[in-house]
Design a protein around this motif. Structure first.
Motif, PDB file in Angstrom:
ATOM      1  N   THR A   1       0.656  -1.332   0.260  1.00 14.37           N
ATOM      2  CA  THR A   1      -0.119  -0.089   0.066  1.00 14.37           C
ATOM      3  C   THR A   1       0.816   1.076   0.128  1.00 14.37           C
ATOM      4  OG1 THR A   1      -0.111   0.203   2.452  1.00 14.37           O
ATOM      5  CG2 THR A   1      -1.923  -1.260   1.354  1.00 14.37           C
ATOM      6  N   PRO A   2       0.324   2.335  -0.483  1.00 13.51           N
ATOM      7  CA  PRO A   2       1.011   3.581  -0.311  1.00 13.51           C
ATOM      8  C   PRO A   2       1.691   3.791   1.110  1.00 13.51           C
ATOM      9  CG  PRO A   2      -0.922   3.861  -1.688  1.00 13.51           C
ATOM     10  CD  PRO A   2      -0.971   2.748  -1.254  1.00 13.51           C
ATOM     11  N   GLU A   3       0.985   3.476   2.235  1.00 12.11           N
ATOM     12  CA  GLU A   3       1.263   3.893   3.504  1.00 12.11           C
ATOM     13  C   GLU A   3       2.700   2.964   3.721  1.00 12.11           C
ATOM     14  OE1 GLU A   3      -2.514   5.180   2.819  1.00 12.11           O
ATOM     15  OE2 GLU A   3      -1.626   3.144   2.672  1.00 12.11           O
ATOM     16  N   GLU A   4       2.609   1.586   3.419  1.00 10.82           N
ATOM     17  CA  GLU A   4       3.688   0.659   3.309  1.00 10.82           C
ATOM     18  C   GLU A   4       4.621   1.461   2.676  1.00 10.82           C
ATOM     19  OE1 GLU A   4       1.636  -3.534   4.134  1.00 10.82           O
ATOM     20  OE2 GLU A   4       1.796  -2.908   2.113  1.00 10.82           O
TER      21      GLU A   4
ATOM     22  N   MET B   1       5.566   4.412   2.008  1.00 14.05           N
ATOM     23  CA  MET B   1       6.031   5.769   2.629  1.00 14.05           C
ATOM     24  C   MET B   1       6.795   5.434   3.933  1.00 14.05           C
ATOM     25  SD  MET B   1       2.398   7.815   2.165  1.00 14.05           S
ATOM     26  CE  MET B   1       2.893   9.140   3.387  1.00 14.05           C
ATOM     27  N   ALA B   2       6.765   4.369   4.437  1.00 16.75           N
ATOM     28  CA  ALA B   2       7.518   3.991   5.568  1.00 16.75           C
ATOM     29  C   ALA B   2       8.796   3.650   5.469  1.00 16.75           C
ATOM     30  CB  ALA B   2       6.573   2.779   6.395  1.00 16.75           C
TER      31      ALA B   2
ATOM     32  N   ARG C   1       5.197  10.606  -0.041  1.00 13.75           N
ATOM     33  CA  ARG C   1       3.831  10.467  -0.364  1.00 13.75           C
ATOM     34  C   ARG C   1       4.033  10.336  -1.949  1.00 13.75           C
ATOM     35  NH1 ARG C   1      -1.450  10.423   1.249  1.00 13.75           N
ATOM     36  NH2 ARG C   1      -2.772  11.440  -0.167  1.00 13.75           N
TER      37      ARG C   1
ATOM     38  N   ALA D   1       5.318   7.222  -3.300  1.00 12.64           N
ATOM     39  CA  ALA D   1       4.576   6.131  -3.107  1.00 12.64           C
ATOM     40  C   ALA D   1       3.495   6.010  -3.776  1.00 12.64           C
ATOM     41  CB  ALA D   1       4.183   6.199  -1.481  1.00 12.64           C
ATOM     42  N   ILE D   2       2.451   6.996  -4.002  1.00 15.83           N
ATOM     43  CA  ILE D   2       1.444   7.057  -4.980  1.00 15.83           C
ATOM     44  C   ILE D   2       1.642   6.546  -6.294  1.00 15.83           C
ATOM     45  CG2 ILE D   2      -0.329   8.504  -5.841  1.00 15.83           C
ATOM     46  CD1 ILE D   2      -0.481   9.662  -3.183  1.00 15.83           C
TER      47      ILE D   2
END
Length: 208
Positions: A48-51, A53-54, A60, A63-64
């Motif tokens: 996911t984008p959140e994963e 971004m970590a 962001r 990632a997107i």
């Protein structure tokens, strides 16, 4: 250097690491690239984008960008050519999904949406479940079918165990889908259970 390589030799001659680097604009720390390349392509596509971004060096926007690239690939895989042959047998339908479904590690419930000539309009992912089950509701299936103006559907789901023998739950789900299809006027033509390079047609088995 990488962009010049792509321009000189073509995108199809660049490895996965090069493709990821190009998408992320090449400015990725070696540690992050090692983490990304330590995953297989499917694992990378499911991040996911959140994963993303970590990870160090991926904000962001990057990632997107990477998530969007994989989403485009998924949508392309779901797009059926206009000259797709009509589905005349369970084998015709199975060949469209076997290559991908036989390797999935969780149960996926898909639908092949057909027009009035039994040509495939699209392939829709209806639900993704666990190792041995995939909850699916008629509402989700027929919402997709109605949106695409489908005249009929073929249900497809996989058994990660590799054994395509239908379970009692598979039979009950099929009957529920057939009943709902009769109400909305969309025929459920078959339900295929995909195993490891083999499949079972519930219609051919007289189970629907």
């Amino acid at each position: 250097m990488l962009k010049e390589e792509v321009c000189n030799y073509g995108i199809d001659n660049v490895g996965i690491s090069g493709l990821v680097a190009v998408i992320l604009d090449c400015n990725i720390p070696d540690k992050t690239m090692s983490i990304l390349l330590g995953k297989n392509l499917r694992e990378l596509a499911e991040m996911t984008p959140e994963e993303l971004m970590a990870l160090p060096g991926i904000g962001r926007a990057k990632a997107i960008r990477l998530a969007a690239a994989f989403e485009l690939a998924r949508r392309l895989a779901n797009t059926m050519p206009e000259d797709r042959p009509s589905i005349r047998s369970p084998e015709n339908a199975a060949v469209l999904v076997m290559g991908e479904m036989r390797h999935l590690d969780r149960e996926h419930f898909w639908a092949l949406l057909l027009n009035t000539k039994n040509r495939v309009i699209a392939r829709e992912v209806i639900s993704i479940g666990t190792l041995n089950s995939s909850a699916v509701h008629p509402r989700e299936l027929f919402k997709a079918a109605i949106r695409r103006s489908a005249a009929a559907v073929i249900l497809v789901h996989n058994h990660p165990s590799g054994d395509p023998t239908p379970s009692q739950q598979d039979i009950e789900v099929t009957k529920r889908m057939v009943e709902a299809g009769n109400i909305v006027g969309i025929n459920v033509l078959d339900h295929l259970v995909i195993g490891d390079n083999q499949f079972v047609s519930l219609k051919a088995q007289g189970l629907m």
